[in-house]
Design a protein around this motif. Structure first.
Motif, PDB file in Angstrom:
ATOM      1  N   LEU A  73       0.868  -1.005  -0.532  1.00  0.00           N
ATOM      2  CA  LEU A  73      -0.640  -0.248   0.348  1.00  0.00           C
ATOM      3  C   LEU A  73       0.675   0.955  -0.131  1.00  0.00           C
ATOM      4  N   ARG A  74       0.641   1.964  -0.926  1.00  0.00           N
ATOM      5  CA  ARG A  74       1.679   3.421  -0.788  1.00  0.00           C
ATOM      6  C   ARG A  74       0.663   4.511  -1.160  1.00  0.00           C
ATOM      7  N   ARG A  75       0.621   5.611  -0.280  1.00  0.00           N
ATOM      8  CA  ARG A  75       0.177   7.065  -0.076  1.00  0.00           C
ATOM      9  C   ARG A  75       1.190   8.499   0.260  1.00  0.00           C
ATOM     10  N   GLY A  76       0.279   8.692  -0.023  1.00  0.00           N
ATOM     11  CA  GLY A  76       1.213  10.349   0.862  1.00  0.00           C
ATOM     12  C   GLY A  76       1.824  10.520   2.132  1.00  0.00           C
ATOM     13  N   PRO A  77       2.104  11.263   2.032  1.00  0.00           N
ATOM     14  CA  PRO A  77       2.033  11.639   3.497  1.00  0.00           C
ATOM     15  C   PRO A  77       1.859  12.712   4.173  1.00  0.00           C
ATOM     16  N   ARG A  78       1.320  12.745   5.159  1.00  0.00           N
ATOM     17  CA  ARG A  78      -0.049  13.560   6.117  1.00  0.00           C
ATOM     18  C   ARG A  78      -0.472  15.248   5.481  1.00  0.00           C
ATOM     19  N   PRO A  79      -1.131  15.289   5.461  1.00  0.00           N
ATOM     20  CA  PRO A  79      -1.816  16.979   4.965  1.00  0.00           C
ATOM     21  C   PRO A  79      -1.485  17.772   6.382  1.00  0.00           C
ATOM     22  N   PRO A  80      -1.392  18.769   5.521  1.00  0.00           N
ATOM     23  CA  PRO A  80      -1.551  19.103   3.996  1.00  0.00           C
ATOM     24  C   PRO A  80      -0.608  19.049   2.854  1.00  0.00           C
ATOM     25  N   LEU A  81      -0.928  19.114   1.220  1.00  0.00           N
ATOM     26  CA  LEU A  81       0.070  19.051   0.283  1.00  0.00           C
ATOM     27  C   LEU A  81       0.758  19.549  -0.381  1.00  0.00           C
ATOM     28  N   PRO A  82       1.461  19.723  -0.686  1.00  0.00           N
ATOM     29  CA  PRO A  82       1.634  20.784  -2.012  1.00  0.00           C
ATOM     30  C   PRO A  82       0.883  20.712  -2.822  1.00  0.00           C
ATOM     31  N   MET A  88      -1.549   9.823  -6.027  1.00  0.00           N
ATOM     32  CA  MET A  88      -1.559   8.555  -6.055  1.00  0.00           C
ATOM     33  C   MET A  88      -1.731   8.493  -7.464  1.00  0.00           C
ATOM     34  N   VAL A  89      -2.988   8.157  -7.712  1.00  0.00           N
ATOM     35  CA  VAL A  89      -4.127   8.080  -8.975  1.00  0.00           C
ATOM     36  C   VAL A  89      -3.208   7.978  -9.729  1.00  0.00           C
ATOM     37  N   ARG A  90      -2.191   9.076 -10.177  1.00  0.00           N
ATOM     38  CA  ARG A  90      -1.577   9.572 -10.849  1.00  0.00           C
ATOM     39  C   ARG A  90      -0.371   8.645 -11.238  1.00  0.00           C
ATOM     40  N   GLU A  91       0.089   8.723 -10.232  1.00  0.00           N
ATOM     41  CA  GLU A  91       1.372   7.571  -9.943  1.00  0.00           C
ATOM     42  C   GLU A  91       0.894   5.977 -10.234  1.00  0.00           C
ATOM     43  N   ALA A 110      -5.667  -2.337  -7.267  1.00  0.00           N
ATOM     44  CA  ALA A 110      -6.801  -1.307  -6.943  1.00  0.00           C
ATOM     45  C   ALA A 110      -5.894  -0.068  -6.276  1.00  0.00           C
ATOM     46  N   VAL A 111      -6.840   0.935  -6.516  1.00  0.00           N
ATOM     47  CA  VAL A 111      -6.627   2.639  -6.415  1.00  0.00           C
ATOM     48  C   VAL A 111      -7.713   3.220  -5.732  1.00  0.00           C
ATOM     49  N   CYS A 112      -7.506   4.030  -4.612  1.00  0.00           N
ATOM     50  CA  CYS A 112      -8.848   4.772  -3.982  1.00  0.00           C
ATOM     51  C   CYS A 112      -7.984   5.829  -3.975  1.00  0.00           C
ATOM     52  N   SER A 113      -9.797   7.264  -4.866  1.00  0.00           N
ATOM     53  CA  SER A 113      -9.085   8.377  -5.032  1.00  0.00           C
ATOM     54  C   SER A 113     -10.194   8.894  -3.822  1.00  0.00           C
ATOM     55  N   ASP A 114     -10.898   7.931  -2.772  1.00  0.00           N
ATOM     56  CA  ASP A 114     -11.334   8.606  -1.839  1.00  0.00           C
ATOM     57  C   ASP A 114     -10.699   8.717  -0.561  1.00  0.00           C
ATOM     58  N   PRO A 121      -5.512   9.875  -1.553  1.00  0.00           N
ATOM     59  CA  PRO A 121      -5.599   8.298  -1.570  1.00  0.00           C
ATOM     60  C   PRO A 121      -4.576   7.478  -1.496  1.00  0.00           C
ATOM     61  N   PHE A 122      -4.971   6.948  -1.750  1.00  0.00           N
ATOM     62  CA  PHE A 122      -3.573   5.525  -1.571  1.00  0.00           C
ATOM     63  C   PHE A 122      -3.747   4.652  -3.113  1.00  0.00           C
ATOM     64  N   TYR A 123      -2.708   3.986  -3.339  1.00  0.00           N
ATOM     65  CA  TYR A 123      -3.261   2.642  -4.197  1.00  0.00           C
ATOM     66  C   TYR A 123      -2.939   1.341  -3.121  1.00  0.00           C
ATOM     67  N   VAL A 124      -2.519   0.206  -3.326  1.00  0.00           N
ATOM     68  CA  VAL A 124      -2.671  -0.739  -4.393  1.00  0.00           C
ATOM     69  C   VAL A 124      -1.782  -2.124  -4.831  1.00  0.00           C
ATOM     70  N   MET A 125      -0.556  -2.538  -5.122  1.00  0.00           N
ATOM     71  CA  MET A 125       0.128  -2.818  -5.747  1.00  0.00           C
ATOM     72  C   MET A 125       0.891  -5.137  -5.019  1.00  0.00           C
ATOM     73  N   SER A 126       0.816  -5.695  -5.978  1.00  0.00           N
ATOM     74  CA  SER A 126       1.440  -6.482  -5.558  1.00  0.00           C
ATOM     75  C   SER A 126       3.237  -5.913  -5.221  1.00  0.00           C
ATOM     76  N   TYR A 127       3.009  -6.907  -4.459  1.00  0.00           N
ATOM     77  CA  TYR A 127       4.737  -6.831  -3.140  1.00  0.00           C
ATOM     78  C   TYR A 127       6.069  -7.937  -4.189  1.00  0.00           C
ATOM     79  N   LEU A 128       6.894  -7.255  -4.476  1.00  0.00           N
ATOM     80  CA  LEU A 128       8.083  -7.829  -5.578  1.00  0.00           C
ATOM     81  C   LEU A 128       8.800  -8.434  -4.390  1.00  0.00           C
ATOM     82  N   ASP A 129       9.054  -9.576  -4.546  1.00  0.00           N
ATOM     83  CA  ASP A 129      10.278 -10.430  -3.631  1.00  0.00           C
ATOM     84  C   ASP A 129      11.399 -10.334  -4.115  1.00  0.00           C
TER      85      ASP A 129
END
Length: 363
Positions: A73-82, A88-91, A110-114, A121-129
């Motif tokens: 799971l990847r997300r941005g830092p705590r708000p406020p954000l520049p 995250m959606v674009r990334e 999966a991508v969450c814009s909510d 926002p955040f997204y979930v991606m596969s885990y690379l071993d």
């Protein structure tokens, strides 16, 4: 690993939304919200276990373990954000597009814009071993021969990324390649003013010198923006193979030599002056390619003229100083409690700017 974890900067992970609401500073993970999101997308089952991974100073990455399956799971830092940062959606979309072109990237699941779930926002991606190499290499890649293969893989993967056709209807919308270098200088000069509490005249001096000597771009490509050894995942087999390029926060269309300049500027080699952006200490060991070998190898594979590369290296160091100043300012404001990197930037940022000025003189 699962459950509540407290860190020096407060409570990072909580179990429920009500616990999150009771905190003065918002947490980074709310486990019931993440569980519900994973359920909705059919990702694993049962309770969560988690750990924070990566060394990023910007966006935040967690490994999520659920029912024997691992996700990231990847997300941005705590708000406020520049404005226009931490998208995250674009990334996630960038990686989806490049994966379709055969570039090694994690699979976006999966991508969450909510923003109501985790505050951003955040997204979930596969885990690379595999292995991310910065300060040391895994045993199976830690011989002089394999070290050379690591360097070769770094260069070949970058050349492969820059060979992707960006004229198609999807990739062409990632950015405007024309005028990329000029916009970089203007944009980052403005970011300094917005993110500093001190006066460092060398910032403006380097900006003026960069702006007065912008080289002509030879082609348009996807520019990763933070291409370095520490953002590559290597497989567990020999020879060294890049199985994933990570951290696409700053990806856009532009001049490919911007990536090569950043790689060279942050790549460690014996005898080179060290900065806070000296990000690959392992490459000082025998067997790794020198900066000059990296550059020559890239030129051989792409056919690009690299004679102006010192300008691109200076740009990378100058931009890094501005990014680091934003981190330093957040540290001074108490927004990064427990941070050990922030205090180093009082002197680290001016030294980066001096290195940028010296590198620019070589161009």
């Amino acid at each position: 690993m699962s459950g509540l974890q407290t860190t020096a900067d407060g409570t990072e992970v909580v179990s429920t939304g009500s616990e999150a609401a009771a905190l003065e500073r918002p947490p980074l993970l709310v486990l019931d919200a993440v569980t519900g999101f994973l359920d909705a997308h059919g990702l694993g089952s049962g309770d969560l276990a988690w750990e924070r991974i990566g060394d990023g100073q910007s966006n935040i990455t967690y490994r999520i373990i659920r029912g024997g399956e691992s996700f990231v799971l990847r997300r941005g830092p705590r708000p406020p954000l520049p404005r226009s940062t931490h998208d995250m959606v674009r990334e996630a979309r960038v990686q989806q597009l490049l994966g379709a072109e055969g570039i090694p990237v994690p699979q976006i699941l999966a991508v969450c814009s909510d923003e109501t779930l985790l505050g951003v926002p955040f997204y979930v991606m596969s885990y690379l071993d595999g292995h991310v190499i910065t300060g040391s290499a895994p045993e199976h890649l830690d011989t002089p021969e394999q070290r050379g293969d690591i360097s070769r893989a770094v260069v070949e993967t970058l050349a492969r990324l820059h060979s992707v056709d960006v004229t198609g209807p999807e990739l062409s919308r990632l950015g405007r390649a024309e005028g990329y270098l000029e916009r970089q200088v203007r944009r980052f000069a403005g970011l300094w003013e917005a993110n500093t509490l001190r006066d460092v005249p060398l910032v403006e001096q380097v900006a003026q010198e960069l702006g007065a000597s912008v080289p002509a771009s030879q082609r348009a490509s996807v520019v990763h923006g933070d291409y370095r050894l520490g953002n590559l995942m290597f497989g567990r087999q020999q020879p060294a193979t890049v199985t994933g390029i990570l951290d696409w926060e700053m990806a856009t269309l532009g001049d490919p030599l911007a990536d090569l300049g950043y790689l060279a500027a942050t790549y460690s080699e014996p005898g080179a002056e060290s900065t806070v952006m000296d990000l690959t200490s392992v490459t000082k060991q025998p067997g790794y390619w020198s900066r000059d070998q990296l550059v020559a190898g890239y030129a051989d594979r792409t056919g690009l003229d690299v004679s102006a590369l010192p300008w691109y290296q200076a740009l990378a160091l100058w931009k890094s100083a501005i990014f680091c100043e934003a981190i330093y300012t957040r540290y001074l404001k108490g927004e990064r409690p427990g941070d050990t990197f922030g205090p180093t930037l009082e002197e680290g940022v001016p030294l980066l700017l001096e290195s940028a000025a010296e590198t620019l003189r070589r161009s």
